[in-house]
Design a protein around this motif. Structure first.
Motif, PDB file in Angstrom:
ATOM      1  N   VAL A  41     -11.669  -8.435  -8.766  1.00 26.95           N
ATOM      2  CA  VAL A  41     -12.084  -7.043  -8.981  1.00 26.95           C
ATOM      3  C   VAL A  41     -11.211  -6.334 -10.010  1.00 26.95           C
ATOM      4  O   VAL A  41     -11.488  -5.194 -10.377  1.00 26.95           O
ATOM      5  N   GLY A  42     -10.159  -7.014 -10.480  1.00 26.98           N
ATOM      6  CA  GLY A  42      -9.320  -6.383 -11.490  1.00 26.98           C
ATOM      7  C   GLY A  42      -8.098  -7.217 -11.810  1.00 26.98           C
ATOM      8  O   GLY A  42      -7.647  -8.030 -10.998  1.00 26.98           O
ATOM      9  N   VAL A  43      -7.577  -7.006 -13.024  1.00 24.24           N
ATOM     10  CA  VAL A  43      -6.337  -7.647 -13.470  1.00 24.24           C
ATOM     11  C   VAL A  43      -5.477  -6.553 -14.081  1.00 24.24           C
ATOM     12  O   VAL A  43      -5.897  -5.886 -15.033  1.00 24.24           O
ATOM     13  N   CYS A  44      -4.281  -6.354 -13.542  1.00 23.63           N
ATOM     14  CA  CYS A  44      -3.424  -5.253 -13.976  1.00 23.63           C
ATOM     15  C   CYS A  44      -2.081  -5.784 -14.476  1.00 23.63           C
ATOM     16  O   CYS A  44      -1.624  -6.852 -14.060  1.00 23.63           O
ATOM     17  N   SER A  45      -1.456  -4.985 -15.353  1.00 24.35           N
ATOM     18  CA  SER A  45      -0.169  -5.377 -15.930  1.00 24.35           C
ATOM     19  C   SER A  45       1.006  -4.582 -15.382  1.00 24.35           C
ATOM     20  O   SER A  45       2.148  -4.842 -15.750  1.00 24.35           O
ATOM     21  N   SER A  46       0.740  -3.599 -14.530  1.00 22.62           N
ATOM     22  CA  SER A  46       1.822  -2.777 -13.987  1.00 22.62           C
ATOM     23  C   SER A  46       1.447  -2.282 -12.598  1.00 22.62           C
ATOM     24  O   SER A  46       0.267  -2.281 -12.205  1.00 22.62           O
ATOM     25  N   ALA A  47       2.458  -1.828 -11.867  1.00 19.40           N
ATOM     26  CA  ALA A  47       2.222  -1.303 -10.521  1.00 19.40           C
ATOM     27  C   ALA A  47       1.415  -0.012 -10.569  1.00 19.40           C
ATOM     28  O   ALA A  47       0.552   0.227  -9.720  1.00 19.40           O
ATOM     29  N   ILE A  48       1.695   0.824 -11.558  1.00 18.79           N
ATOM     30  CA  ILE A  48       0.956   2.090 -11.672  1.00 18.79           C
ATOM     31  C   ILE A  48      -0.516   1.833 -11.946  1.00 18.79           C
ATOM     32  O   ILE A  48      -1.401   2.487 -11.375  1.00 18.79           O
ATOM     33  N   GLU A  49      -0.787   0.873 -12.813  1.00 17.63           N
ATOM     34  CA  GLU A  49      -2.175   0.505 -13.102  1.00 17.63           C
ATOM     35  C   GLU A  49      -2.855  -0.036 -11.842  1.00 17.63           C
ATOM     36  O   GLU A  49      -4.015   0.287 -11.555  1.00 17.63           O
ATOM     37  N   ALA A  50      -2.114  -0.842 -11.084  1.00 18.46           N
ATOM     38  CA  ALA A  50      -2.666  -1.388  -9.846  1.00 18.46           C
ATOM     39  C   ALA A  50      -2.909  -0.293  -8.815  1.00 18.46           C
ATOM     40  O   ALA A  50      -3.914  -0.304  -8.096  1.00 18.46           O
ATOM     41  N   TYR A  51      -1.990   0.657  -8.740  1.00 20.74           N
ATOM     42  CA  TYR A  51      -2.126   1.779  -7.800  1.00 20.74           C
ATOM     43  C   TYR A  51      -3.437   2.538  -8.071  1.00 20.74           C
ATOM     44  O   TYR A  51      -4.173   2.882  -7.143  1.00 20.74           O
ATOM     45  N   ALA A  52      -3.721   2.778  -9.358  1.00 20.78           N
ATOM     46  CA  ALA A  52      -4.955   3.472  -9.725  1.00 20.78           C
ATOM     47  C   ALA A  52      -6.182   2.631  -9.371  1.00 20.78           C
ATOM     48  O   ALA A  52      -7.196   3.154  -8.885  1.00 20.78           O
ATOM     49  N   LYS A  53      -6.095   1.337  -9.599  1.00 18.23           N
ATOM     50  CA  LYS A  53      -7.221   0.447  -9.303  1.00 18.23           C
ATOM     51  C   LYS A  53      -7.506   0.394  -7.806  1.00 18.23           C
ATOM     52  O   LYS A  53      -8.663   0.383  -7.373  1.00 18.23           O
ATOM     53  N   LEU A  54      -6.453   0.373  -7.009  1.00 19.32           N
ATOM     54  CA  LEU A  54      -6.611   0.332  -5.556  1.00 19.32           C
ATOM     55  C   LEU A  54      -7.310   1.577  -5.021  1.00 19.32           C
ATOM     56  O   LEU A  54      -7.933   1.547  -3.960  1.00 19.32           O
ATOM     57  N   ALA A  55      -7.181   2.687  -5.743  1.00 22.23           N
ATOM     58  CA  ALA A  55      -7.852   3.920  -5.340  1.00 22.23           C
ATOM     59  C   ALA A  55      -9.332   3.906  -5.713  1.00 22.23           C
ATOM     60  O   ALA A  55     -10.118   4.701  -5.193  1.00 22.23           O
ATOM     61  N   GLN A  56      -9.725   2.989  -6.599  1.00 20.15           N
ATOM     62  CA  GLN A  56     -11.095   2.956  -7.105  1.00 20.15           C
ATOM     63  C   GLN A  56     -11.975   1.923  -6.421  1.00 20.15           C
ATOM     64  O   GLN A  56     -13.171   2.125  -6.245  1.00 20.15           O
ATOM     65  N   VAL A  57     -11.381   0.777  -6.062  1.00 20.79           N
ATOM     66  CA  VAL A  57     -12.167  -0.322  -5.504  1.00 20.79           C
ATOM     67  C   VAL A  57     -11.564  -0.808  -4.201  1.00 20.79           C
ATOM     68  O   VAL A  57     -10.367  -0.628  -3.944  1.00 20.79           O
TER      69      VAL A  57
ATOM     70  N   LEU B 149      -4.091  -8.662  -2.581  1.00 19.34           N
ATOM     71  CA  LEU B 149      -3.380  -8.325  -3.817  1.00 19.34           C
ATOM     72  C   LEU B 149      -2.455  -9.490  -4.143  1.00 19.34           C
ATOM     73  O   LEU B 149      -1.584  -9.838  -3.346  1.00 19.34           O
ATOM     74  N   ILE B 150      -2.661 -10.128  -5.307  1.00 16.35           N
ATOM     75  CA  ILE B 150      -1.782 -11.202  -5.774  1.00 16.35           C
ATOM     76  C   ILE B 150      -0.858 -10.561  -6.798  1.00 16.35           C
ATOM     77  O   ILE B 150      -1.279 -10.205  -7.890  1.00 16.35           O
ATOM     78  N   CYS B 151       0.403 -10.383  -6.419  1.00 17.69           N
ATOM     79  CA  CYS B 151       1.262  -9.437  -7.126  1.00 17.69           C
ATOM     80  C   CYS B 151       2.620 -10.028  -7.496  1.00 17.69           C
ATOM     81  O   CYS B 151       3.311 -10.592  -6.648  1.00 17.69           O
ATOM     82  N   ASP B 152       2.984  -9.902  -8.778  1.00 15.82           N
ATOM     83  CA  ASP B 152       4.337 -10.235  -9.226  1.00 15.82           C
ATOM     84  C   ASP B 152       5.301  -9.212  -8.630  1.00 15.82           C
ATOM     85  O   ASP B 152       4.892  -8.114  -8.222  1.00 15.82           O
ATOM     86  N   ILE B 153       6.570  -9.547  -8.567  1.00 17.76           N
ATOM     87  CA  ILE B 153       7.561  -8.618  -8.014  1.00 17.76           C
ATOM     88  C   ILE B 153       8.221  -7.794  -9.113  1.00 17.76           C
ATOM     89  O   ILE B 153       8.330  -6.578  -9.017  1.00 17.76           O
ATOM     90  N   GLU B 154       8.639  -8.450 -10.187  1.00 13.76           N
ATOM     91  CA  GLU B 154       9.271  -7.730 -11.288  1.00 13.76           C
ATOM     92  C   GLU B 154       8.201  -7.214 -12.245  1.00 13.76           C
ATOM     93  O   GLU B 154       7.591  -7.978 -12.983  1.00 13.76           O
ATOM     94  N   LEU B 155       7.984  -5.913 -12.210  1.00 15.24           N
ATOM     95  CA  LEU B 155       6.983  -5.250 -13.045  1.00 15.24           C
ATOM     96  C   LEU B 155       7.676  -4.154 -13.840  1.00 15.24           C
ATOM     97  O   LEU B 155       8.741  -3.670 -13.455  1.00 15.24           O
ATOM     98  N   PRO B 156       7.088  -3.705 -14.961  1.00 12.65           N
ATOM     99  CA  PRO B 156       7.804  -2.796 -15.855  1.00 12.65           C
ATOM    100  C   PRO B 156       8.098  -1.401 -15.323  1.00 12.65           C
ATOM    101  O   PRO B 156       9.098  -0.802 -15.681  1.00 12.65           O
ATOM    102  N   ASP B 157       7.243  -0.832 -14.480  1.00  7.63           N
ATOM    103  CA  ASP B 157       7.451   0.553 -14.048  1.00  7.63           C
ATOM    104  C   ASP B 157       8.084   0.646 -12.660  1.00  7.63           C
ATOM    105  O   ASP B 157       9.048   1.350 -12.439  1.00  7.63           O
TER     106      ASP B 157
END
Length: 237
Positions: A31-47, A52-60
């Motif tokens: 349902v989505g591919v994100c490059s940051s936690a903030i981007e993922a946070y927004a996506k989680l609010a939409q769909v 969640l398959i999630c890296d630990i070290e992210l830029p924000d």
């Protein structure tokens, strides 16, 4: 059953690898591919996201901080290049913890764990306990697990969560009577504490996981020991 899956990784190569693994699996719906936690946070609010398959070290912010920030997080599989994150991650109860480089067979094992979790019949699941407080014309729902502690003030009760505090006109004794189960402990005449928020207990005070220090009243010390420590203390034979 399709499992809605969101991938979060800031590394372009690993993002492509994980996305390919997801697309290869007929159980998963990307349902989505994100490059940051903030981007993922927004996506989680939409769909609606099941896993969640999630890296630990992210830029924000870290993937771990992302999960902590969600009041009702989806199931999560952490992926990382660093083994030392394992203990930190398990405080948020992930389905699995995968080390890069990822192997397809190990990834499939994780997805099977997710499938088993989601197969639990709805009728056997329970709603996490909650209560309401009134603010102006609104009734605010607060989950027990969102509360760190409650403190008696002059004529109201301060209910403290990681995000904000609430101030209903209510005595701490009345609140204690209305709470269900044994999630909260009275540790002082002015304090009720969520048992899961406790990090350490000293002689005259306890410390919560957020660093807040709470006094322990003399008349409550024995109860705290009996209800919260006894039977769980690991010691040498």
């Amino acid at each position: 059953m399709k499992i809605n899956t969101l991938v979060v990784d800031d590394d372009a190569i690993w993002k492509k690898v994980i996305t390919k693994f997801v697309q290869m699996n007929p159980l998963l719906e990307l349902v989505g591919v994100c490059s940051s936690a903030i981007e993922a946070y927004a996506k989680l609010a939409q769909v609606e996201v099941d896993v969640l398959i999630c890296d630990i070290e992210l830029p924000d912010m870290s993937g771990l901080s992302l999960i902590r920030s969600l009041p009702r997080p989806p199931l999560v599989i952490f992926v990382t290049s660093y083994r030392h994150y394992a203990l930190d991650c398990y405080e948020v109860s992930p389905v699995d913890f995968l080390l890069k480089p990822l192997e397809l067979d190990r990834f499939l094992q994780s997805i099977e764990k997710v499938r088993q979790r989601l197969l639990v019949a709805p009728e056997t699941s329970t709603i996490a306990p909650y209560f309401f407080v009134r603010e102006a014309l609104n009734y605010i729902q607060i989950a027990y697990d969102d509360v760190l502690y409650m403190k008696a003030q002059e004529n109201f009760l301060q209910i403290v969560t990681p995000a904000q505090s609430f101030f209903p006109i209510l005595s701490i004794t009345k609140m204690e009577e209305q709470l269900k189960g044994d999630v909260f402990l009275r540790v002082h005449r002015s304090y009720l504490v969520h048992r899961g928020a406790i990090a350490s207990i000293g002689k005259n005070e306890l410390t919560l996981r957020d660093g807040q220090v709470i006094p322990i009243g003399d008349q409550y010390r024995a109860q705290l020991t009996r209800k919260h420590i006894e039977g769980r203390l690991i010691s040498r034979a």
